[in-house]
Design a protein around this motif. Structure first.
Motif, PDB file in Angstrom:
ATOM      1  N   LEU A 208       0.820  -1.205   0.000  1.00 16.85           N
ATOM      2  CA  LEU A 208       0.000   0.000   0.000  1.00 16.85           C
ATOM      3  C   LEU A 208       0.860   1.263   0.000  1.00 16.85           C
ATOM      4  O   LEU A 208       1.739   1.429   0.842  1.00 16.85           O
ATOM      5  N   THR A 209       0.569   2.163  -0.951  1.00 21.13           N
ATOM      6  CA  THR A 209       1.264   3.455  -1.018  1.00 21.13           C
ATOM      7  C   THR A 209       0.339   4.623  -0.709  1.00 21.13           C
ATOM      8  O   THR A 209       0.785   5.637  -0.172  1.00 21.13           O
ATOM      9  N   ASP A 210      -0.950   4.501  -1.057  1.00 21.44           N
ATOM     10  CA  ASP A 210      -1.909   5.591  -0.868  1.00 21.44           C
ATOM     11  C   ASP A 210      -3.141   5.071  -0.141  1.00 21.44           C
ATOM     12  O   ASP A 210      -3.809   4.156  -0.641  1.00 21.44           O
ATOM     13  N   LEU A 211      -3.441   5.677   1.020  1.00 20.84           N
ATOM     14  CA  LEU A 211      -4.639   5.315   1.789  1.00 20.84           C
ATOM     15  C   LEU A 211      -5.427   6.590   2.060  1.00 20.84           C
ATOM     16  O   LEU A 211      -5.006   7.438   2.834  1.00 20.84           O
ATOM     17  N   GLU A 212      -6.576   6.722   1.417  1.00 24.66           N
ATOM     18  CA  GLU A 212      -7.413   7.924   1.504  1.00 24.66           C
ATOM     19  C   GLU A 212      -8.780   7.542   2.059  1.00 24.66           C
ATOM     20  O   GLU A 212      -9.578   6.878   1.400  1.00 24.66           O
ATOM     21  N   LEU A 213      -9.022   7.900   3.334  1.00 20.62           N
ATOM     22  CA  LEU A 213     -10.270   7.548   4.023  1.00 20.62           C
ATOM     23  C   LEU A 213     -10.947   8.787   4.609  1.00 20.62           C
ATOM     24  O   LEU A 213     -11.778   8.672   5.505  1.00 20.62           O
ATOM     25  N   SER A 214     -10.632   9.961   4.129  1.00 25.09           N
ATOM     26  CA  SER A 214     -11.105  11.203   4.744  1.00 25.09           C
ATOM     27  C   SER A 214     -12.597  11.438   4.512  1.00 25.09           C
ATOM     28  O   SER A 214     -13.207  10.888   3.589  1.00 25.09           O
ATOM     29  N   GLN A 215     -13.167  12.279   5.386  1.00 25.93           N
ATOM     30  CA  GLN A 215     -14.557  12.749   5.297  1.00 25.93           C
ATOM     31  C   GLN A 215     -15.554  11.594   5.249  1.00 25.93           C
ATOM     32  O   GLN A 215     -16.412  11.517   4.382  1.00 25.93           O
ATOM     33  N   ASN A 216     -15.391  10.684   6.215  1.00 22.63           N
ATOM     34  CA  ASN A 216     -16.326   9.587   6.407  1.00 22.63           C
ATOM     35  C   ASN A 216     -16.810   9.603   7.852  1.00 22.63           C
ATOM     36  O   ASN A 216     -16.690  10.626   8.540  1.00 22.63           O
ATOM     37  N   LYS A 217     -17.346   8.485   8.324  1.00 22.96           N
ATOM     38  CA  LYS A 217     -17.841   8.395   9.695  1.00 22.96           C
ATOM     39  C   LYS A 217     -17.148   7.267  10.441  1.00 22.96           C
ATOM     40  O   LYS A 217     -17.736   6.609  11.295  1.00 22.96           O
ATOM     41  N   LEU A 218     -15.895   7.061  10.127  1.00 22.73           N
ATOM     42  CA  LEU A 218     -15.117   6.025  10.802  1.00 22.73           C
ATOM     43  C   LEU A 218     -14.864   6.423  12.248  1.00 22.73           C
ATOM     44  O   LEU A 218     -14.730   7.606  12.570  1.00 22.73           O
ATOM     45  N   ASN A 233       3.094   6.464   1.181  1.00 19.31           N
ATOM     46  CA  ASN A 233       3.533   7.848   0.976  1.00 19.31           C
ATOM     47  C   ASN A 233       2.396   8.856   1.074  1.00 19.31           C
ATOM     48  O   ASN A 233       2.645  10.062   1.093  1.00 19.31           O
ATOM     49  N   PHE A 234       1.147   8.375   1.162  1.00 23.99           N
ATOM     50  CA  PHE A 234      -0.001   9.269   1.293  1.00 23.99           C
ATOM     51  C   PHE A 234      -0.998   8.649   2.265  1.00 23.99           C
ATOM     52  O   PHE A 234      -1.444   7.522   2.066  1.00 23.99           O
ATOM     53  N   LEU A 235      -1.339   9.395   3.329  1.00 23.38           N
ATOM     54  CA  LEU A 235      -2.289   8.918   4.335  1.00 23.38           C
ATOM     55  C   LEU A 235      -3.187  10.075   4.739  1.00 23.38           C
ATOM     56  O   LEU A 235      -2.714  11.095   5.234  1.00 23.38           O
ATOM     57  N   ASN A 236      -4.497   9.931   4.508  1.00 21.16           N
ATOM     58  CA  ASN A 236      -5.450  10.981   4.866  1.00 21.16           C
ATOM     59  C   ASN A 236      -6.613  10.369   5.641  1.00 21.16           C
ATOM     60  O   ASN A 236      -7.396   9.591   5.100  1.00 21.16           O
ATOM     61  N   LEU A 237      -6.713  10.717   6.922  1.00 20.95           N
ATOM     62  CA  LEU A 237      -7.776  10.216   7.807  1.00 20.95           C
ATOM     63  C   LEU A 237      -8.653  11.360   8.307  1.00 20.95           C
ATOM     64  O   LEU A 237      -9.479  11.160   9.196  1.00 20.95           O
ATOM     65  N   TRP A 238      -8.501  12.527   7.750  1.00 20.74           N
ATOM     66  CA  TRP A 238      -9.198  13.722   8.208  1.00 20.74           C
ATOM     67  C   TRP A 238     -10.726  13.573   8.083  1.00 20.74           C
ATOM     68  O   TRP A 238     -11.233  12.898   7.206  1.00 20.74           O
ATOM     69  N   GLY A 239     -11.452  14.224   9.002  1.00 14.80           N
ATOM     70  CA  GLY A 239     -12.905  14.299   8.900  1.00 14.80           C
ATOM     71  C   GLY A 239     -13.628  13.041   9.323  1.00 14.80           C
ATOM     72  O   GLY A 239     -14.715  12.741   8.804  1.00 14.80           O
ATOM     73  N   ASN A 240     -13.059  12.279  10.263  1.00 11.41           N
ATOM     74  CA  ASN A 240     -13.713  11.109  10.826  1.00 11.41           C
ATOM     75  C   ASN A 240     -13.862  11.309  12.338  1.00 11.41           C
ATOM     76  O   ASN A 240     -13.669  12.417  12.853  1.00 11.41           O
ATOM     77  N   ASN A 241     -14.229  10.249  13.048  1.00 12.76           N
ATOM     78  CA  ASN A 241     -14.342  10.303  14.510  1.00 12.76           C
ATOM     79  C   ASN A 241     -13.320   9.368  15.151  1.00 12.76           C
ATOM     80  O   ASN A 241     -13.617   8.666  16.109  1.00 12.76           O
ATOM     81  N   LEU A 242     -12.129   9.385  14.620  1.00  9.75           N
ATOM     82  CA  LEU A 242     -11.086   8.467  15.054  1.00  9.75           C
ATOM     83  C   LEU A 242     -10.347   8.999  16.271  1.00  9.75           C
ATOM     84  O   LEU A 242     -10.254  10.212  16.486  1.00  9.75           O
ATOM     85  N   THR A 243      -9.822   8.090  17.049  1.00  8.79           N
ATOM     86  CA  THR A 243      -9.049   8.457  18.238  1.00  8.79           C
ATOM     87  C   THR A 243      -7.758   7.648  18.258  1.00  8.79           C
ATOM     88  O   THR A 243      -7.553   6.749  17.436  1.00  8.79           O
TER      89      THR A 243
END
Length: 267
Positions: A208-218, A233-243
């Motif tokens: 895995l090189t790119d993981l884009e999970l932003s703006q969801n309800k995770l 090289n790319f990881l975006n988890l923004w806009g979820n309810n993660l801790t």
């Protein structure tokens, strides 16, 4: 502009391939269906309008079909799904609409399927499971609805999955790390209702090189095991309810990702 008059001479000379990428416009004439020897047809990056003619299904030897980045409307002709030799179907960047029919399952040799940036609606048919050689599946930026297609996550050859910006709901499969051993790019941002947690098994997706999970309800904890993804090289988890149990420990885990150039989170 009628393309077949010019195309026939090209096909006479080269027999199997037709490339038209020089600002052609107007409709795709239905006489294209007479070029039955064609194996590769590239009509991308032009200004074609109207529909894809049903007669294109007569090209029974076709391996690659590319009509991307035009102004094509209507639905995908059902006849295309009878071309069993198709390995690449690129229709992205048009104004295509309608449902993706279950006959998509007939294309068992398909390796690259790109329908992004159109206006498709309805569910992604379960028959997609038949595309066992699929390496790229991109239907992002449409209006597909229903459940997240679990069948996609069971095609082990896949290297790219792009489902972003659709009206899809569901959870990430817990065994994603074992069912997608070759996945390199996973884009699932801005879905209607993607819930649940990030599975720990995702750390087994070693390519895995790119993981884009932003703006969801995770929700739930961000797995520190993401640090095992050394090619990331790319990881975006923004806009979820993660801790995270410890923000510092999570950041420390990412130090193993020496190729990481973009990281965004709400933590």
């Amino acid at each position: 502009m009628v393309i077949c008059l010019q195309a026939c001479q090209i096909v006479h000379d080269f027999k199997y391939c037709l490339y038209l990428e020089i600002n052609f416009d107007g409709p795709i004439h239905n006489e294209i269906g007479k070029l039955t020897n064609l194996q590769k047809l590239y009509l991308g990056y032009n200004h074609f309008t109207g529909i894809v003619p049903e007669e294109i299904g007569n090209l029974v030897n076709l391996v690659d079909l590319s009509v991307e980045n035009n102004q094509i409307t209507g639905s995908i002709p059902i006849s295309i799904f009878n071309i069993s030799s198709l390995q690449s179907l690129l229709l992205w960047g048009n104004n295509l609409s309608g449902f993706l029919p279950r006959e998509i399952g007939n294309l068992t040799k398909m390796q690259f399927l790109n329908l992004k940036e159109n206006r498709f609606t309805g569910e992604i048919p379960k028959d997609i499971r038949n595309l066992v050689e699929l390496e790229e599946f991109d239907v992002g930026f449409n209006s597909f609805s229903g459940s997240l297609p679990m069948e996609i996550f069971n095609i082990s050859q896949l290297r790219t999955i792009q489902l972003s910006d659709n009206n899809l709901s569901g959870t990430l499969p817990p065994n994603i790390g074992s069912t997608l051993p070759n996945i390199e790019i996973l884009y699932l941002h801005t879905l209607t209702n993607l819930v649940g947690t990030i599975p720990h098994s995702i750390s087994n997706c070693s390519k895995l090189t790119d993981l884009e999970l932003s703006q969801n309800k995770l929700s739930g904890l961000i797995p520190n095991s993401l640090g095992y993804l050394t090619h990331l090289n790319f990881l975006n988890l923004w806009g979820n309810n993660l801790t995270s149990d410890s923000f510092l420990s999570f950041l420390t885990s990412l130090t193993n990702c020496r190729n990481l150039t973009f990281y965004l989170s709400t933590l």
